[in-house]
Design a protein around this motif. Sequence first.
Motif, mmCIF file in Angstrom:
data_model
loop_
_atom_site.group_PDB
_atom_site.id
_atom_site.type_symbol
_atom_site.label_atom_id
_atom_site.label_comp_id
_atom_site.label_asym_id
_atom_site.label_seq_id
_atom_site.Cartn_x
_atom_site.Cartn_y
_atom_site.Cartn_z
ATOM 1 N N PHE A 194 0.861 -1.184 0.000
ATOM 2 C CA PHE A 194 0.000 0.000 0.000
ATOM 3 C C PHE A 194 0.890 1.224 0.000
ATOM 4 N N GLN A 243 0.868 4.259 2.324
ATOM 5 C CA GLN A 243 0.998 4.075 3.768
ATOM 6 C C GLN A 243 2.436 3.723 4.110
ATOM 7 N N MET A 282 -0.959 -3.765 9.414
ATOM 8 C CA MET A 282 -2.190 -4.243 8.799
ATOM 9 C C MET A 282 -2.116 -5.747 8.587
ATOM 10 N N VAL A 316 -11.195 -4.100 14.381
ATOM 11 C CA VAL A 316 -10.165 -3.258 13.785
ATOM 12 C C VAL A 316 -10.392 -1.798 14.148
ATOM 13 N N PHE A 336 -8.320 0.903 11.149
ATOM 14 C CA PHE A 336 -9.486 0.835 10.270
ATOM 15 C C PHE A 336 -9.270 1.711 9.037
ATOM 16 N N GLY A 337 -8.783 2.932 9.287
ATOM 17 C CA GLY A 337 -8.498 3.825 8.170
ATOM 18 C C GLY A 337 -7.459 3.223 7.254
ATOM 19 N N SER A 338 -6.484 2.573 7.865
ATOM 20 C CA SER A 338 -5.429 1.938 7.094
ATOM 21 C C SER A 338 -6.029 0.875 6.166
ATOM 22 N N VAL A 339 -6.960 0.090 6.717
ATOM 23 C CA VAL A 339 -7.562 -0.980 5.920
ATOM 24 C C VAL A 339 -8.419 -0.408 4.790
ATOM 25 N N ARG A 346 -8.220 2.461 3.325
ATOM 26 C CA ARG A 346 -7.379 3.053 2.284
ATOM 27 C C ARG A 346 -6.708 1.958 1.467
ATOM 28 N N GLY A 347 -6.397 0.852 2.164
ATOM 29 C CA GLY A 347 -5.859 -0.293 1.438
ATOM 30 C C GLY A 347 -6.867 -0.821 0.441
ATOM 31 N N ARG A 402 -9.170 0.877 -1.017
ATOM 32 C CA ARG A 402 -9.232 1.835 -2.102
ATOM 33 C C ARG A 402 -8.101 1.598 -3.100
ATOM 34 N N ASP A 403 -6.890 1.342 -2.566
ATOM 35 C CA ASP A 403 -5.737 1.275 -3.453
ATOM 36 C C ASP A 403 -5.564 -0.098 -4.079
ATOM 37 N N ASN A 404 -5.895 -1.137 -3.342
ATOM 38 C CA ASN A 404 -5.755 -2.476 -3.912
ATOM 39 C C ASN A 404 -6.631 -3.453 -3.141
ATOM 40 N N ALA A 444 -7.876 -6.371 -3.891
ATOM 41 C CA ALA A 444 -7.523 -7.793 -3.882
ATOM 42 C C ALA A 444 -6.450 -8.073 -2.835
ATOM 43 N N ARG A 445 -5.487 -7.163 -2.722
ATOM 44 C CA ARG A 445 -4.399 -7.373 -1.770
ATOM 45 C C ARG A 445 -4.943 -7.438 -0.352
ATOM 46 N N VAL A 446 -5.866 -6.526 -0.036
ATOM 47 C CA VAL A 446 -6.452 -6.510 1.305
ATOM 48 C C VAL A 446 -7.177 -7.825 1.560
#
Lengths: 651, 246, 438
Positions: free
Chosen positions: B93, B96, B104, B115, C272-275, C277-278, C280-282, C284-286
Amino acid sequence: MTRIFLAVLMLLAAMRVAVAQETPLQAILQEHAAIITKSSRTTIKPAIAAVAGSGLDRAPEVLQAWQSKDMWQRESDGLFFRAEKLDGQTYRLIDFDTGEPAGEVSKKELSQIKPNSGIRALIAVALVQFQLSDPDPARRLDALVSLDRDPNPEALAPLRASIDGEPDPALLAKKHRLERLLTIAYDSDEAARVAAIDEMSTDLGVDVRATLNPLVATRIEIFEGEIPGTANVARRLTPGKDGFDRTAAYTMLVDKGFAAPRLDPDKVREVLTAHIDGGRVGDVPVSRLDTMPARAEAYATLVAAGLAEPRATEEEIDIRLASYQFAEIYAETSAAVTTAANAALGRIATRVGVYQAADLTLDALSLASIYFLAAIGLAITFGVMGVINMAHGEFIMMGAYTGFVVQQVIPNHTASILVAIPLAFAVTFAAGVAMERLVIRWLYSRPLETLLATFGISIALQQLAKNIFGTQARPLTAPGWLDGALALNDVVSISYIRIAIFVLALIFLGVFLFIMKRTRLGLETRAVTQNRRMAASMGINPDRVNMLTFGLGSGIAGIAGVAIGLFAKVTSELGSDYIVQSFMTVVVGGVGNIWGTLAGAAMIGFFQKGVEWLNPSNTLAAQTYMIVFIILFIQFRPRGIVALKGRAAEA
Amino acid sequence: MSTLLEVSGVSVSFDGFKAINNLSFQIGKAELRAIIGPNGAGKTTFMDIVTGKTRPDEGRILWGGKNRSLLAMSEARIAREGIGRKFQKPTVFEDQTVRENLLMALKNDRGPLAVLFYRPSAADLQRVVDLAEEIGLQDHLARKSGELSHGQKQWLEIGMLLAQEPRLLLVDEPAAGMTPEEREHTTALLVEAARTRAVVVVEHDMEFVRRLDCRVTVLHEGSVLAEGSLDHVTANQKVIDVYLGR
Amino acid sequence: MLDAAKDPSSGHGYLDGLGAEPTTGRRGDAPKPLIVRNPSILVFLTALALFTLTVTVLSEAVGPGLISTSFVKTLGKTLCLCLVAIAMDLVWGYCGILSLGHFAFFGLGGYMIGMWLMYERTRDIVATAMAEAPIPPTDAEIVDAIGTQIFGVVGSSEFPLVWAFADSLAIQLALVVLVPGVLALVFGWLAFRSRVTGVYLSILTQAMTLALALYLFQNDSGLRGNNGLSGLQNLPGVAAPQSVVSLWFFWASAAALGLGYLLAAWLVSGKFGSVIRGIRDNEARVRFLGYSVEGYKLFIFAVTAMIAGIAGALYYPQAGIINPAEIAPIASIYLAVWVAIGGRGRLYGAVIGAAFVSLVSSWFTGGQAPDLPLGFYTVKWVDWWLIVLGLSFVLVTLFAPRGIGGLVDLWTERRAPDRHGADLGPDPGALREQEATE
């Protein structure tokens, strides 16, 4: 003396006979002179009937003269003539029986017979039988049309009589059909009517249903005791059952004066209000009267004091209702006729249902064509290039306005449409290419931002159109040969303009397939779609391909705009009316495949028409349900009807 | 050695093209395995199937000691079961920091509410620091991962995989685009990881595979062509024909 | 160099309190409180408080009346728009879902409170009228009369089922949150579980909005068709003049905006914000990290729908009227426009965008802007404003994807991160650019 008397008498008689023989029409008129001059609709009938039924060749001329207020009475002897005006004061009299002139007299010696409109209508009816056998086919047709519009029992016999001598086959068919309908409605012979009903029960004409429906019309009647055998009962009704409301039944009794009114809250309040006395009604204080039980109590005290009428209680209502018979009674007295009519209507309804389904299919097909037209350009830009173009609707609008402007310059509608179509393509192609070059190519990697940027262009274009053309709807008139509709029968019809749009959609499909499968541009487009980098390394210029593809999609939107403008009002909002449906079409159909777009348009068109058919009063609801359906549909086929699979779908 | 993952008789086709054809594959609990094969052999599709991204048309996939089927599970569930995947392209990411990326990935409750109310514990933070040291990014914890070099991103992604504490690691071409020194570091990371868990490496580069020094499975046209040590499979005539011979 | 580069979208990393320098071996201290970590929250709340105070002091009800009552209402409405813009920013700027349906949730909130306002106000009117009758009305008569008053315009006098709780403020207030929330949950569940993403999802949300608007346009929708609900500016049972009532709503709007900002800041600041935004950016990766992406999207979609509902419930009493045209898809697109112009992925950006664009729009379209004579043509802003807005939106998208908020980055002199070909803005498609240039 006696002999002389007798001789004179005989002579006189002979003279009378002679008069009657030589001037029979005048004789008939003289016979009814009193009612003719009285000219009242209620009493005139025998006079008309006598003339019409005389069987004389010149009878229709009398009726025509009478009807057109050309019949005058000579004051000196009371004889009737047709009169032609020679100049301001002088009239030429024409004898009815001979058709010869009978002198010229001053207007002062004449009095005009002025039939009112009611009488003229009666005369017209009487005239029909003559016109039915008129040598002039146009007049025969007029007579049939007027009889069809205004059928009457008297016409039946002359109509039948005129059938044999009818030389024109088309008129003969019309006469025969009309005869059947009149037989159904007016024949005195029950068997003949039933036979006619059976014969016509395969006919879909609106007039057949209009003839049959009055036969099965019913009204609810109330009987004390048993229902008399003479009544043609459709069905017996029990209050509270079979959709026959108890309250309605009782109201009928009240209306007929068979029962006392029930305790109606409004009436109670009225009576109570009228009897407020020192802040109390009866014994109840006014301030307590804010509940129904309190009001009933106060009313009861008023009744007890004799100040108000007693009202029916529920038990009384039940008793009253039980002591009467309710039934739906046919207005038509013959049970055989009503049975046959019901059966015939049933058969017709089935056939009409089948044809309505066919009609609905045609409707849905044309709606699908419209969606297809609106969406095909989008399918190219969105499907092939992955670019979402919110301004697509505005390209449709630009096409429609181009058509409007062309019509201002070229007044001939056919020519103007023929000019407008390529011009609209050129204008929107240029606009599309400009937009691609200036905006979209910078955003290929950012689809959501493309959506928003093109939305910005969309609102700007919409407002620009408003500034130029104003807010009022502009007409884009279809050529005359597209007016009207192709009617297969009274149920199935489709307007030529919709056929034209269907054909246009087919042409678009063909052109699109040709471009994609048979031209260099199509080949390059497919190559760029599948693998941009590979295509670029094979010597294809992806920028150029994108530009041309986008221009093509926009140009097709422009042509679609001309087509849509022909049946919709051209306003600056024209495009936005179609944009969501267009997106839905592409999404439902599946991206990147023209057949998917076709399937999507067909599905949305058929679904929307289907819902409209189930709930005809509400097209808004149809659209709502359609969208909800699409959202659910996406659940089962997220990639649309025609979905790409595998690696191609991941891109 | 007990089996961790057993794939048997799996087939999948896209529009008539059989990407995977009756494939069977097994791996033990602590084993390093390399999968090689020419383009279109089905390597990536195989990983897609194991991680739940693609559903096979037929066959079964059993997981863990209890032999549970993976077919009914969502991707996220499979990941929570302990299968981690590293994509071909480094996918971290980028917006970040390295620390946020690692946190994460740390094995913790993954439900939205848990979370939302999560506060990193001292142990979690320490674990992040340890992981960063392991992947050589201890000096870059506060940097945006988008600023890292290509190789550093690859390591960060491996670090995120390790943070998940998976029992099976699927790694797609980890050495692509790396300098020789970076390759060496990557090899060491993978070999180290395979001590405690199963690691499957999909790779083109024979030299890299040789360095891994492990059992090799050769895929061809969607099924297993040969299996064994690298020397064993490279001696196989069929393998030479379809892959090495070209 | 190792300083935590302030990225606009991450805004306030929940780990900012940790290690602005190499942290080898450093044990994890507990992160500092939210507001300390995010000075922008304090700045925003202070500015909002000062603004509220200024408006109050200058209003007709309290002070000299330099700010007219109608302008107080305009400002109050703007605060509500800022709140819904924050919701939009959460769902789009942070989670990457370009929802074209959040104004529908906003409208639903307005309808829910509007039902109570209209019912109670009509009841007051009816009761007053009936009190003059010689006989006091029964309850049924009052309800009938209210029904006739409210539904007369759509040719009915019966209360539809949806009005069952219109006489209860508590229930209608709950519905302000519940109706948008439940609708968002149902729609989101359907859309997310079938993995509809990107522009498809946008179009689907737009379709949902259109379906809702079309439904409400029907006379038998039970909400008065295209007449909508009116007379909402009157608070039932309150005798205070509009100048005072408008101030109350202004305060409520300011409070809601402040709380909404805090909530949003808290949501995006932690893991939570980190997730999200993850996601949003990718996405599938999340998912392969083991997070149930659908659950997170559903959560953020529903929460923002509720925030939008609250904003709408405060907005429409100040507007006085709500009708289905308010919900039309274009309104939701405008919402996206505000957020984009203000700057996605930063909460204050959404607020700036909504306030700036909506106030400037109403200035230009309200006819207050002076005409611009060009000699050969006089530009009437009423006619040309939309064109300027549309084109400026294209320009912002092309040349300033960070929007007005991007100016803050320049001003704070923070070094923009060297993103090595990373995306120019938070957008799921951004990775493609990287691929394309490889």
